[in-house]
Design a protein around this motif. Structure first.
Motif, short mmCIF file in Angstrom:
data_model
loop_
_atom_site.label_atom_id
_atom_site.label_comp_id
_atom_site.label_asym_id
_atom_site.label_seq_id
_atom_site.Cartn_x
_atom_site.Cartn_y
_atom_site.Cartn_z
N HIS A 221 18.40 20.34 20.85
CA HIS A 221 19.44 20.51 21.50
C HIS A 221 19.77 21.77 22.58
O HIS A 221 20.64 21.90 23.24
CB HIS A 221 20.85 20.42 20.61
N GLY A 222 18.37 22.18 22.59
CA GLY A 222 18.42 23.71 23.52
C GLY A 222 19.04 24.91 23.36
O GLY A 222 18.95 25.79 23.97
N VAL A 223 19.21 25.01 21.64
CA VAL A 223 19.43 26.26 21.33
C VAL A 223 18.17 26.99 21.18
O VAL A 223 17.14 26.52 20.22
CB VAL A 223 20.26 26.31 20.06
N ARG A 224 17.97 28.39 21.59
CA ARG A 224 16.87 29.05 21.45
C ARG A 224 16.51 29.59 20.10
O ARG A 224 17.76 30.24 19.60
CB ARG A 224 17.08 30.30 22.38
N VAL A 225 15.36 29.38 19.60
CA VAL A 225 15.35 30.03 18.14
C VAL A 225 13.85 30.83 18.08
O VAL A 225 13.65 31.44 16.76
CB VAL A 225 15.01 28.64 17.30
N GLY A 226 13.36 31.12 19.26
CA GLY A 226 12.07 31.85 19.24
C GLY A 226 11.34 31.86 20.55
O GLY A 226 11.89 31.55 21.63
N GLU A 227 10.29 32.34 20.54
CA GLU A 227 9.47 32.50 21.75
C GLU A 227 7.61 32.03 21.54
O GLU A 227 7.24 32.36 20.25
CB GLU A 227 9.24 33.83 22.47
N HIS A 228 7.15 31.36 22.37
CA HIS A 228 5.86 30.89 22.24
C HIS A 228 5.11 31.53 23.10
O HIS A 228 5.37 31.92 24.19
CB HIS A 228 5.89 29.16 22.16
N PRO A 229 3.62 31.44 22.97
CA PRO A 229 2.58 32.17 23.90
C PRO A 229 2.15 31.20 24.83
O PRO A 229 1.44 31.68 25.86
CB PRO A 229 1.44 32.28 22.73
N GLY A 230 2.48 29.93 24.76
CA GLY A 230 2.17 28.92 25.64
C GLY A 230 2.18 27.54 25.20
O GLY A 230 1.88 27.06 24.23
N GLY A 245 10.71 33.38 12.71
CA GLY A 245 11.42 34.23 11.38
C GLY A 245 12.77 33.59 11.14
O GLY A 245 12.96 32.34 11.45
N GLY A 246 13.43 34.06 10.41
CA GLY A 246 14.66 33.53 10.01
C GLY A 246 15.71 33.69 11.19
O GLY A 246 15.70 34.51 12.02
N VAL A 247 16.19 32.39 11.33
CA VAL A 247 17.30 32.41 12.27
C VAL A 247 18.73 32.06 11.80
O VAL A 247 18.88 31.23 10.88
CB VAL A 247 16.73 30.95 13.16
N ARG A 248 19.63 32.77 12.41
CA ARG A 248 21.02 33.03 11.77
C ARG A 248 21.60 31.50 11.78
O ARG A 248 21.49 30.82 12.92
CB ARG A 248 21.70 33.88 12.64
N GLY A 249 22.11 31.04 10.71
CA GLY A 249 22.66 29.94 10.44
C GLY A 249 21.65 28.66 10.16
O GLY A 249 22.30 27.42 10.40
N ARG A 250 20.41 28.89 10.25
CA ARG A 250 19.66 28.03 10.00
C ARG A 250 18.91 28.06 8.54
O ARG A 250 19.03 29.08 8.08
CB ARG A 250 18.46 27.88 10.83
N ALA A 251 18.54 26.83 7.81
CA ALA A 251 17.90 26.80 6.57
C ALA A 251 16.59 27.40 6.65
O ALA A 251 15.94 27.70 7.62
CB ALA A 251 17.80 25.30 6.20
N ALA A 252 15.92 28.13 5.41
CA ALA A 252 14.82 28.66 5.37
C ALA A 252 13.81 27.81 5.20
O ALA A 252 13.13 27.65 4.16
CB ALA A 252 14.90 29.90 4.23
N ALA A 253 13.62 26.77 6.00
CA ALA A 253 12.68 25.65 6.07
C ALA A 253 11.74 25.83 7.24
O ALA A 253 12.04 26.24 8.32
CB ALA A 253 13.34 24.37 5.92
N PRO A 254 10.51 25.29 6.95
CA PRO A 254 9.65 25.07 8.17
C PRO A 254 10.13 24.39 9.20
O PRO A 254 10.78 23.49 9.14
CB PRO A 254 8.29 24.34 7.52
#
Length: 370
Positions: A221-230, A245-254
């Motif tokens: 849905h367009g919410v930023r959760v990290g950064e990729h190298p390419g 890493g851990g994302v606030r408000g998200r489950a600790a799942a892959p």
């Protein structure tokens, strides 16, 4: 030196070694040929010289002539340039399919004929049969090792001139045969992954030709959760290497890759392995290659694989006027990936295949979750 009737591709591995041994035992006039398909790029990871020494040792053990051909220029033009172009476009290519079509069953076959041979043999786990005046490509007897998926671009001319001596054997028996025959490759580890990358880091290798361009990782849905190298370093369904890493408000799942926006340099991920963003029931291919030269019908039912070692899936195929096919599966497929191969089967017979062009999976950032 006598002219061989068959030239066997000796790779320095156990499979081609046993293929050669079986032909010698059958009294086949034989020679071995080692193909160098990749130039040493200075990384220290290219094992071509080690493999060549093993191939020489096998031919010496069997008492057959050894030949060498350098197909690295042909491989670069026919396989590697396409590999880079596909990754740059955000797709995931399958270089083994092109290597078989463009090198092993084209330039190698030509080289064998130049040596006076009528046909070639390889250590692939596949089988060839003739029925109704046409050649058929069949699965290898060992379903876990079957390589017909990678051979689906072969046609009548190639199959008529090809032997697969170990196609009827399970891998365990191939190993046993190699050991009992005293072949120097009997305990050699199987090669894995893409041949020109070997055991090295894929991202580091690809980065030599496609420089890293970092960008955002977002959820569907367009919410930023990290950064990729390419974005081109990743493929649909991938879990490894995301470093989220851990994302606030998200489950600790892959997290799993569910989409790529190459133009916007955005990688989309979701935490559900079977995310609806990864599932598709239908796909379209690029131009289809039919092993027998034509489709069995305009519309027909068969089974298909959209990746190697996948369990075959029932589907309905429609052949379109432009030579492509439209396929609808009986159940949703996970991570059917543009650039990979769709391969069709009728029982053990491979009908042919094509590159996947598109699927009906929803597109993150464009389509809202159903």
């Amino acid at each position: 030196m006598s002219v061989p009737r068959t030239v066997v591709g000796v790779s320095g591995g156990v499979d081609s070694s046993v293929a050669a041994w079986l032909l010698v035992q059958a009294g086949e006039p034989l020679a071995g040929l080692f193909m160098q398909n990749w130039d040493d790029d200075g990384s220290g990871e290219c094992r071509a010289e080690d493999d060549r020494r093993d191939a020489v040792a096998v031919c010496g053990r069997l008492g057959i002539p050894f030949h060498f051909r350098d197909f690295s220029k042909e491989y670069w033009a026919g396989v590697f340039e396409h590999f880079l172009a596909e990754y740059a476009a955000g797709r995931t290519p399958n270089p083994d399919v092109l290597c078989n079509r463009e090198v092993k069953f084209k330039h190698f076959l030509d080289a064998a004929r130049e040596l006076g041979a009528e046909r070639i043999a390889t250590g692939h786990y596949a089988q060839v049969a003739r029925a109704g005046g046409r050649w058929r490509l069949l699965r290898g007897a060992d379903r876990d090792k079957d390589q017909s998926y990678f051979l689906h671009q072969l046609g009548q001319e190639q199959l008529a001139a090809t032997l697969f001596p170990i196609g009827h054997l399970p891998k365990a028996q191939v190993r046993t045969t190699a050991r009992e025959a005293g072949l120097p490759t009997h305990a050699k580890k199987d090669s894995t992954g893409i041949c020109f990358i070997g055991e090295r880091d894929f991202r580091e290798f690809l980065g030599r030709w496609l420089p890293a361009r970092p960008g955002e990782i977002r959820d569907p849905h367009g919410v930023r959760v990290g950064e990729h190298p390419g974005v081109f370093y990743f493929t649909l369904g991938q879990r490894e290497g995301l470093a989220i890493g851990g994302v606030r408000g998200r489950a600790a799942a892959p997290w799993y890759v569910v989409g790529k926006d190459v133009a916007g340099n955005v990688l989309y991920v979701d935490q559900d392995r079977d995310s609806p963003w990864l599932l598709s029931r239908a796909l379209r291919s690029e131009t289809m290659h039919w092993i027998e030269g034509a489709a069995p019908a305009r519309e027909f039912d068969c089974a298909a694989q959209v990746r190697y070692r996948q369990q075959e899936e029932p589907c309905r195929v429609r052949v379109d006027d432009d030579g492509t096919v439209s396929v609808r599966f009986a159940r949703a497929q996970r991570a059917a990936t543009p650039g990979q191969s769709l391969v069709l089967y009728d029982g053990p017979a491979c009908l042919g295949g094509a590159v996947i062009d598109s699927t009906d999976a929803p597109v993150p950032g464009v389509q809202e979750r159903a």
